[in-house]
Design an enzyme around this catalytic site. Structure first.
Site, short mmCIF file in Angstrom:
data_model
loop_
_atom_site.label_atom_id
_atom_site.label_comp_id
_atom_site.label_asym_id
_atom_site.label_seq_id
_atom_site.Cartn_x
_atom_site.Cartn_y
_atom_site.Cartn_z
CB VAL A 20 31.95 69.17 77.66
CG1 VAL A 20 31.25 68.05 76.90
CG2 VAL A 20 32.01 70.43 76.81
N GLY A 70 35.43 68.86 83.41
CA GLY A 70 35.26 70.25 83.02
C GLY A 70 33.81 70.56 82.69
CG ASN A 102 36.38 71.91 70.45
OD1 ASN A 102 35.50 71.71 69.61
ND2 ASN A 102 36.66 73.12 70.90
CD GLU A 131 40.24 71.67 73.01
OE1 GLU A 131 39.97 70.46 73.12
OE2 GLU A 131 39.37 72.56 73.06
CE LYS A 155 32.03 71.19 68.33
NZ LYS A 155 31.89 70.31 69.51
CB ALA A 166 28.69 73.67 79.37
#
Length: 303
Positions: free
Chosen positions: A16, A14, A101, A266, A184, A127
């Site tokens: 990343v 994908g 993630n 996710e 994050k 990205a």
């Protein structure tokens, strides 16, 4: 210091994974994708922010072709980790890096992987994959300059064998990776569900109408983080969320894209992870629970 270019296998073709592949190839590393969906050579075209466009050709091979890899980067969606790594044995010399993630995906890895040190990573580069992951021509746009940090929660000191990957990927070692992942997670718990549900770009969250909601989300998040031994302040967390929203103002979050394209999100590894930690600590976080329920309800209409 010049370090010999490493050999790196990547699971996940994908945005990343493709961005990492391009950065590694430009640094002279030997790169291959290890993805059961891809069986033919594929041209990857990537447009970098700073400012250059490079075209690289990679061999996308089928599993389990990682015998010669020095490193294995896992760059799939968090909920895909179990399936993507099932039955995959790591060579003795190969170091695995989980670059996904959310949090908690490491518990989905094969049992034999737990016998080896696992590096956890965080990526803040933007990205965008502009066509499908299974086609013979891939286009990826580098939408924002960020950084990649990698660490091991059980070993704060940088290991000597990290240097080749660091130089090739432009990554830094973080001796407190768990705290970094929590920070994050805070950003993801605020930006991803809200932008997905409202169908907006990240920068739209800077509007005054979201101020109180973001404040409440940050307060609840910090309650949970603090109870888990990661002290964060609501003010600093809110400032970080706003900074990321501003830096990625024109971007659509990954959860927004997934919901828009009727793909699984996710949410379980983002807000779902937070809710599980809150439950274990006897905490109620109503604002995050409401966002989680709303995303799950939306998913239920198409999954």
């Amino acid at each position: 210091m010049n370090i010999a270019p490493p050999s790196i296998a990547i699971i996940g073709a994908g945005a990343v994974g493709s961005l990492c592949a391009a950065k590694l190839a430009l640094a002279g590393a030997r790169v291959c994708f290890v993805d059961q969906r891809l069986a033919q050579p594929t041209t990857l075209t990537i447009d970098f922010v700073d400012p250059q466009a490079q075209t690289q050709r990679f061999e996308f091979t089928q599993r389990p072709s990682i015998a010669d890899a020095d490193y294995l980067l896992v760059c799939v969606k968090a909920y895909q980790v179990a399936q993507a790594t099932q039955g995959l044995a790591l060579p003795e010399h190969c170091q695995a890096v989980l670059l996904v993630n959310g949090m908690g995906a490491e518990h989905s890895l094969p049992p034999n992987w737990s016998e080896r040190p696992l590096w956890l990573g965080s990526n803040s580069h933007g990205a965008l994959l502009e066509n499908g992951s299974g086609v013979s021509s891939k286009q990826v746009r580098h939408t924002g300059i960020g950084k990649i940090i990698i660490g091991n929660a059980g070993a704060p000191d940088e290991p000597a064998h990290f240097a080749p990957l660091a130089e090739a990927l432009g990554a830094n070692w973080d001796g407190q990776i768990e705290a970094a992942l929590w920070r994050k997670l805070a950003v993801n718990c605020c930006i991803n569900p809200l932008t997905a549900l409202y169908g907006i770009r990240n920068g739209a969250l800077l509007a005054p109408r979201f101020e109180q909601q973001l404040e409440k989300l940050c307060q609840e998040f910090c309650q949970v983080a603090d109870s888990c031994g990661v002290p964060l302040t609501p003010a600093q967390t809110l400032a970080q969320v706003k900074q990321v929203a501003e830096m990625t103002a024109d971007n659509f979050s990954s959860m927004h894209q997934d919901l828009h394209k009727q793909r699984p999100t996710e949410i379980e590894h983002i807000t779902g992870f937070l809710l599980k930690q809150a439950a274990q600590q006897g905490l109620t976080i109503a604002s995050h629970q409401a966002l989680y329920s709303a995303i799950k309800e939306r998913e239920a209409t198409y999954v």
